[in-house]
Design an enzyme around this catalytic site. Structure first.
Site, PDB file in Angstrom:
ATOM      1  N   GLN A   1       0.834  -1.199   0.000  1.00  0.00           N
ATOM      2  CA  GLN A   1       0.000   0.000   0.000  1.00  0.00           C
ATOM      3  C   GLN A   1       0.872   1.255   0.000  1.00  0.00           C
ATOM      4  O   GLN A   1       0.555   2.243  -0.670  1.00  0.00           O
ATOM      5  CB  GLN A   1      -0.921  -0.004   1.225  1.00  0.00           C
TER       6      GLN A   1
ATOM      7  N   ALA B   1      -5.813   4.747  -0.186  1.00  0.00           N
ATOM      8  CA  ALA B   1      -5.630   4.956   1.250  1.00  0.00           C
ATOM      9  C   ALA B   1      -4.159   5.076   1.597  1.00  0.00           C
ATOM     10  O   ALA B   1      -3.298   4.470   0.959  1.00  0.00           O
ATOM     11  CB  ALA B   1      -6.228   3.778   2.013  1.00  0.00           C
TER      12      ALA B   1
ATOM     13  N   HIS C   1      -7.954  -3.099   2.202  1.00  0.00           N
ATOM     14  CA  HIS C   1      -7.292  -4.265   1.613  1.00  0.00           C
ATOM     15  C   HIS C   1      -6.282  -4.874   2.583  1.00  0.00           C
ATOM     16  O   HIS C   1      -5.991  -6.064   2.502  1.00  0.00           O
ATOM     17  CB  HIS C   1      -6.626  -3.891   0.292  1.00  0.00           C
TER      18      HIS C   1
ATOM     19  N   ASP D   1     -11.331  -6.121  -4.950  1.00  0.00           N
ATOM     20  CA  ASP D   1     -11.711  -5.345  -6.116  1.00  0.00           C
ATOM     21  C   ASP D   1     -12.068  -6.346  -7.209  1.00  0.00           C
ATOM     22  O   ASP D   1     -11.357  -7.331  -7.401  1.00  0.00           O
ATOM     23  CB  ASP D   1     -10.561  -4.444  -6.583  1.00  0.00           C
TER      24      ASP D   1
ATOM     25  N   GLU E   1     -16.522   3.862  -5.993  1.00  0.00           N
ATOM     26  CA  GLU E   1     -15.698   2.721  -6.412  1.00  0.00           C
ATOM     27  C   GLU E   1     -16.581   1.487  -6.558  1.00  0.00           C
ATOM     28  O   GLU E   1     -16.649   0.650  -5.655  1.00  0.00           O
ATOM     29  CB  GLU E   1     -14.584   2.441  -5.392  1.00  0.00           C
TER      30      GLU E   1
ATOM     31  N   HIS F   1     -15.156  -2.058  -5.573  1.00  0.00           N
ATOM     32  CA  HIS F   1     -14.570  -2.385  -4.271  1.00  0.00           C
ATOM     33  C   HIS F   1     -15.640  -2.923  -3.314  1.00  0.00           C
ATOM     34  O   HIS F   1     -16.589  -2.219  -2.974  1.00  0.00           O
ATOM     35  CB  HIS F   1     -13.899  -1.142  -3.684  1.00  0.00           C
TER      36      HIS F   1
HETATM   37 ZN   LIG Z   1     -10.379  -1.719  -3.404  1.00  0.00          ZN
END
Ligand SMILES: [Zn+2]
Length: 167
Positions: A47, A68, A75, A82, A130, A133
């Site tokens: 990330q 993020a 995640h 996703d 999103e 997601h």
């Molecule tokens: Zn996602």
């Protein structure tokens, strides 16, 4: 690792979520709409590198609307996925208008998944729309949210809106 579902980045998810995702996939495939996984579990380091790349490309403020900070991504919990159907709209808002995107929106709650960042929810959830997601929460929660017409998890959990990070 969810069985029998194409997984473009080979990222695992937690076992409970994987089993629920396999059930959702079977139902979607039965309806002629198989999907694939484009993200699952991501480590802090992964990330960090993603967020750094987005920030360098679009600036920190813009990156924070769709990605993020490391340590803050769903995640990293192993409970978020996703999804995509290969029609060319991976990670794009248009995915929400595809037959697969519409199917997932309608049926995800029955399998314990929530479309976590829905259209118009950015002031509460902190992220842009999103439609790809999905967060695993379990059917006890997702069906209750559906029955009560609650669109975001902050409201359901009695948490404050999270449009931004605490400064
Ligand atoms: Zn996602």
């Amino acid at each position: 690792m969810p069985n029998g579902i194409e997984n473009t980045n080979g990222q695992p998810i937690r076992a409970t979520a994987a089993q629920a995702l396999e059930r959702m996939f079977a139902a979607a495939a039965d309806d002629g709409l198989p999907f694939r996984i484009t993200s699952g579990y991501r480590s802090f380091e992964k990330q960090e590198s993603l967020f750094k790349g987005y920030s360098e490309r679009d600036g920190v403020a813009a990156a924070e609307t769709y990605s993020a900070r490391p340590g803050h991504s769903e995640h990293q919990t192993g409970l978020a996925v996703d999804l995509d159907d290969g029609s060319g709209f991976a990670f794009k808002s248009e995915f929400g208008k595809t037959r697969t995107g519409l199917w997932l929106r309608e049926h995800c709650a029955a399998y314990g998944f929530l479309l976590r960042y829905d259209q118009g929810e950015q002031p509460v959830v902190g992220y842009i729309y999103e439609p790809w997601h999905f967060r695993y929460l379990g059917t006890e929660i997702t069906l209750d949210m559906r029955a009560r017409g609650i669109a975001n998890y902050e409201e359901y959990a009695g948490a404050e809106a999270a449009p931004d990070y605490v400064r």
